[in-house]
Design a protein around this motif. Structure first.
Motif, mmCIF file in Angstrom:
data_model
loop_
_atom_site.group_PDB
_atom_site.id
_atom_site.type_symbol
_atom_site.label_atom_id
_atom_site.label_comp_id
_atom_site.label_asym_id
_atom_site.label_seq_id
_atom_site.Cartn_x
_atom_site.Cartn_y
_atom_site.Cartn_z
ATOM 1 N N GLY A 119 0.922 -1.032 0.187
ATOM 2 C CA GLY A 119 -0.034 -0.207 0.104
ATOM 3 C C GLY A 119 0.957 0.940 -0.182
ATOM 4 N N VAL A 120 0.132 2.409 0.515
ATOM 5 C CA VAL A 120 0.463 3.498 0.093
ATOM 6 C C VAL A 120 0.979 4.392 1.212
ATOM 7 N N LEU A 121 1.330 5.578 1.565
ATOM 8 C CA LEU A 121 1.561 5.767 2.752
ATOM 9 C C LEU A 121 2.444 7.406 1.931
ATOM 10 N N PHE A 143 3.079 0.474 18.774
ATOM 11 C CA PHE A 143 4.721 -0.437 17.816
ATOM 12 C C PHE A 143 3.231 0.268 16.482
ATOM 13 N N ALA A 144 4.572 0.847 15.956
ATOM 14 C CA ALA A 144 4.287 0.826 14.163
ATOM 15 C C ALA A 144 5.172 -0.048 13.240
ATOM 16 N N SER A 145 4.374 -0.881 12.052
ATOM 17 C CA SER A 145 5.629 -1.426 11.609
ATOM 18 C C SER A 145 5.135 -1.130 9.646
ATOM 19 N N LEU A 146 6.025 -1.605 9.181
ATOM 20 C CA LEU A 146 6.131 -0.954 8.322
ATOM 21 C C LEU A 146 7.265 -1.742 6.769
ATOM 22 N N ASN A 147 5.659 -2.541 6.130
ATOM 23 C CA ASN A 147 6.512 -3.638 5.105
ATOM 24 C C ASN A 147 6.260 -3.374 3.630
ATOM 25 N N ASN A 148 7.300 -3.386 2.525
ATOM 26 C CA ASN A 148 7.053 -2.632 1.303
ATOM 27 C C ASN A 148 6.683 -2.214 0.994
ATOM 28 N N VAL A 149 6.163 -0.785 1.867
ATOM 29 C CA VAL A 149 5.139 0.005 1.475
ATOM 30 C C VAL A 149 6.085 1.382 0.913
ATOM 31 N N LEU A 150 5.296 1.763 -0.210
ATOM 32 C CA LEU A 150 5.077 2.946 -0.460
ATOM 33 C C LEU A 150 4.617 4.256 0.372
ATOM 34 N N ILE A 151 6.207 4.685 0.650
ATOM 35 C CA ILE A 151 6.041 6.432 0.993
ATOM 36 C C ILE A 151 6.298 7.428 0.231
ATOM 37 N N GLU A 152 4.833 8.305 0.114
ATOM 38 C CA GLU A 152 5.410 9.706 -1.112
ATOM 39 C C GLU A 152 5.637 10.789 -0.092
ATOM 40 N N PHE A 153 6.085 11.885 -0.435
ATOM 41 C CA PHE A 153 6.290 12.808 0.478
ATOM 42 C C PHE A 153 5.845 13.704 -0.648
ATOM 43 N N LEU A 154 4.521 14.555 -0.435
ATOM 44 C CA LEU A 154 3.611 14.998 -1.599
ATOM 45 C C LEU A 154 4.408 17.200 -0.930
ATOM 46 N N ASN A 203 10.474 -0.691 9.923
ATOM 47 C CA ASN A 203 10.558 0.093 8.455
ATOM 48 C C ASN A 203 11.485 -1.224 7.264
ATOM 49 N N VAL A 204 10.846 -2.299 6.966
ATOM 50 C CA VAL A 204 11.112 -3.402 5.907
ATOM 51 C C VAL A 204 11.048 -2.887 4.491
ATOM 52 N N GLY A 205 12.086 -2.289 4.416
ATOM 53 C CA GLY A 205 11.813 -2.951 2.057
ATOM 54 C C GLY A 205 10.711 -1.624 2.068
ATOM 55 N N ALA A 206 10.415 -0.237 2.233
ATOM 56 C CA ALA A 206 9.940 0.709 2.243
ATOM 57 C C ALA A 206 10.743 1.383 0.761
ATOM 58 N N THR A 207 9.892 1.866 -0.091
ATOM 59 C CA THR A 207 10.422 2.200 -1.586
ATOM 60 C C THR A 207 9.827 3.847 -0.921
ATOM 61 N N TYR A 208 10.388 4.567 -1.843
ATOM 62 C CA TYR A 208 9.510 6.751 -1.769
ATOM 63 C C TYR A 208 10.086 7.111 -2.944
ATOM 64 N N GLN A 209 8.987 7.978 -3.245
ATOM 65 C CA GLN A 209 9.129 9.041 -4.231
ATOM 66 C C GLN A 209 8.384 10.587 -3.178
ATOM 67 N N TYR A 210 8.872 11.826 -4.435
ATOM 68 C CA TYR A 210 8.562 12.854 -4.103
ATOM 69 C C TYR A 210 7.482 13.409 -5.531
ATOM 70 N N ALA A 211 6.561 14.623 -4.381
ATOM 71 C CA ALA A 211 6.132 15.438 -5.993
ATOM 72 C C ALA A 211 6.103 16.768 -5.991
ATOM 73 N N GLY A 212 6.495 17.222 -6.101
ATOM 74 C CA GLY A 212 5.634 18.778 -5.965
ATOM 75 C C GLY A 212 7.687 19.664 -5.745
#
Length: 487
Positions: free
Chosen positions: A367-369, A387-398, A424-433
Motif C-alpha cells: 500500500g501507500v503512505l 508499535f508501528a510496523s511498515l513492510n514493503n510500503v511506498l511512502i510518498e512525500f508531497l 521499517n522493512v523494504g520501504a520505497t520512496y518517491q516525492y512530488a512537488g
C-alpha cells in the motif's frame, strides 16, 4: 390504536398545508410526527416505496401492520391503490422533538422459519427510482432494522436519514449468534446495486445507536452496519453527533463484498464519535470463524471481492474501533483512532497537513503512505501510541503550496510511544512537488521515521503560477519581436 382511511386522507391534506400530525400515503407527501403523537407496535415503516394508497392500520389485527408513505402494494394484507401508482414515489417523514416511533419484531418473519427482514424495518426508498427521507429532529425512532436505499433484491432507489437536534435512532437487531439473523446488519446504507444511501448524525446529543443496549455502557451484543455493499453509502458524524455500536461486537462493513460498492465515512468535529469493535474498509471478507455468522468477521486482505471506501476522521473527531484498510480503502484525517490500524491500502494523515493520532498499534503492509509537507514545521504526522510496523510500503512525500526544503531540514513524519517498537522493512520512496534532483534520506531510529533533505529542493510551479509564467513569457516574446521589427 387504529388509524382510519379518512384520518389518513385528512392528514395528507393537512400535510400539504404544513399542518399535519399523523401519517399519510401520498406521492411526494411530507408527514410530521410531533408531541403528543407516539406511534408504537407497528412492524414496518416504508417511506418512498411503490404505492400511493391509504390503508386502515391497526396494532392488533392482521398479519402485517404497516405505517408510511407509499406502502408496497404487493405485500400480503395490503390492498392495491386505486387508481394504481404507475411511477416512482417519494416521501419524507419528520419526527420532531417529543415525537416517537417504535417498530417491533414481527414474530416468525425476521428469521427462521421465514426470512422477511423488510417486515421489521424502517425502509427509506425501496422500489426502482423511489426516494425516501427520514428527518429525526429531536424525536426518536426505534426499529429492528434501518434500511437506507434499497435492500433484499429490490430495484435501485435513494434513501436519506438525517438525525439532528438531539434526535435518536436505535436499530435493535442483535447480529450475534443469539440473534434472529446472525450476522445480519442492523443498519444497511446503499446496500443494493445502483442504490444510494446517506446518513447524517449532527449535533451534540444526536445519535444512531446499533448497540442493542445502553449506548453508555456498551453491552457485549449489538448490531452491524453495512455501508455501500453494492451501491453508494455514506455516513457523516458531525458537530458532536455519535454513532454507537458495541465495542465488543459491532462491525462496520465498508464495501466488503462487491467491486461496485463505494463507502464514505466522515467523523468531523470535537465530540463527534463513531464506536464499534471494528471497521472493515475496502477489504474482502474471509470465512466467519467456525462458520458461525454470529461471530466477528475476519478481513481477507488478498480477496478481490471488495469495493472502494474512505474513512476521514478530522478536526477533533474520534473513531473508537480497530480499523482494517484494504487495497480499496483509504484512511485520512487529523483526528484520533482509538484502536489498532492494519492497512494494505492508503493511509494519508492530516487535513492539509496535520496529525493523525492512533491510540493503538499501526501495521502497514504494502500500500501507500502519503505525507504532505507545507513548510519546515507544518507537515503530516502519524502519532502512534503502540508499535508501528511498515513492510514493503511506498511512502510518498508531497511538497505542497510551492514549498521547497533547504539542505539539512528534517521532518519526523511517524513516531511511536516511549518504549514502543518501530520497524521499517523494504520501504520505497518517491516525492512530488519538487523538480528532479532533490536528494534526501529517510531514517528509522529513536522511535521516529524522519525525512532529511540533503540539498536544496526547487518547487514545481503551481498550475496557476505556471500559466501566468507562460503568459508572461509569451508577452515578452511578442514585445521582443515587435522591438526587432522596429530596430
Amino acid at each position: 390504536m387504529t388509524i382510519t382511511n379518512r384520518f389518513l386522507r385528512r392528514a395528507a391534506m393537512l400535510a400539504a398545508a404544513g399542518l399535519a400530525t399523523g401519517f399519510a400515503s401520498t406521492v411526494g407527501a411530507v408527514v410530521v410526527v410531533t408531541d403528543p403523537c407516539t406511534v408504537a407496535a407497528f412492524n414496518s415503516c416504508y417511506i418512498g416505496v411503490d404505492g400511493t394508497d391509504t390503508q386502515t392500520l391497526t396494532t392488533t389485527a392482521g398479519p402485517y401492520n404497516f405505517v408510511g408513505l407509499g406502502v408496497v402494494a404487493a405485500e400480503p394484507g395490503i390492498t392495491p391503490p386505486s387508481p394504481p401508482n404507475t411511477g416512482p414515489v417519494s416521501g419524507t417523514l419528520n419526527v420532531n422533538a417529543g415525537g416517537s416511533i417504535s417498530l417491533n419484531y414481527l414474530p416468525g418473519t425476521i428469521g427462521a422459519p421465514t426470512f422477511r427482514p423488510v417486515d421489521n424495518s424502517v425502509l427509506l426508498g425501496v422500489s426502482g427510482g423511489s426516494s425516501g427521507t427520514l428527518n429525526v429532529n429531536g424525536g426518536s425512532v426505534t426499529t429492528p432494522i434501518l434500511i437506507v436505499g434499497n435492500d433484499f433484491g429490490r430495484l435501485a432507489s435513494t434513501g436519506t436519514a438525517n438525525i439532528s437536534a438531539g434526535g435518536k435512532v436505535t436499530a435493535m437487531l442483535d447480529s450475534g449468534s443469539g440473534g434472529p439473523i446472525p450476522g445480519q446488519a442492523a443498519v444497511n446504507i446503499g446496500r443494493g446495486a445502483g442504490s444510494t444511501g446517506t446518513v447524517t448524525v449532527a449535533g451534540a446529543g444526536s445519535e444512531l445507536n446499533v448497540n442493542a443496549g445502553n449506548g453508555a455502557t456498551q453491552t457485549s451484543t449489538g448490531g452491524h452496519i453495512s455501508v455501500g455493499r453494492s451501491g453508494s453509502g455514506s455516513i457523516s458524524v458531525m458537530d458532536g453527533g455519535q454513532v454507537l455500536g458495541s465495542r465488543a461486537f459491532s462491525t462496520i462493513f465498508g464495501s466488503t463484498s462487491d467491486p461496485a460498492g463505494t463507502t464514505s465515512i466522515l467523523v468531523d468535529g470535537a465530540g463527534s464519535k463513531l464506536t464499534a469493535n471494528q471497521i472493515l474498509l475496502g477489504v474482502g471478507l474471509g470465512a466467519f470463524p467456525g462458520g458461525n455468522f454470529g461471530a466477528l468477521p475476519v478481513p481477507d486482505f488478498n480477496s478481490l471481492n471488495h469495493g472502494t471506501g474512505t474513512l476521514n476522521v478530522r478536526n477533533g473527531g474520534e473513531v473508537v474501533a480497530n480499523v482494517s484498510v484494504g487495497a480499496g480503502g483509504t484512511l485520512r484525517g487529523n483526528g484520533t483512532i482509538t484502536g489498532n490500524v492494519t492497512s494494505t491500502g492508503t493511509v494519508a494523515p492530516g487535513n492539509s497537513p496535520g496529525t493523525l493520532k492512533i491510540a493503538g498499534d499501526f501495521t502497514q503492509t504494502g500500500g501507500v503512505l502519503e505525507i504532505q509537507i507545507a513548510n519546515a514545521t507544518d507537515f503530516d504526522i502519524i502519532d502512534v501510541d503502540g508499535f508501528a510496523s511498515l513492510n514493503n510500503v511506498l511512502i510518498e512525500f508531497l511538497f505542497i503550496d510551492g514549498y521547497a526544503p533547504t539542505a539539512g531540514t528534517s521532518y519526523n513524519f511517524l513516531q511511536v510511544g516511549p518504549g514502543s517498537l518501530l520497524t521499517n522493512v523494504g520501504a520505497t520512496y518517491q516525492y512530488a512537488g519538487l523538480q528532479p534532483g532533490f536528494d534526501y534520506a529517510v531514517t528509522s531510529d529513536n522511535g521516529a521515521m524522519t525525512l532529511v533533505a540533503r540539498n536544496n529542493g526547487v518547487a514545481v510551479p503551481e498550475p496557476g503560477t505556471l500559466a501566468l509564467l507562460l503568459a508572461g513569457l509569451s508577452g515578452f516574446a511578442v514585445r521582443r519581436r515587435a522591438a526587432l521589427r522596429h530596430g
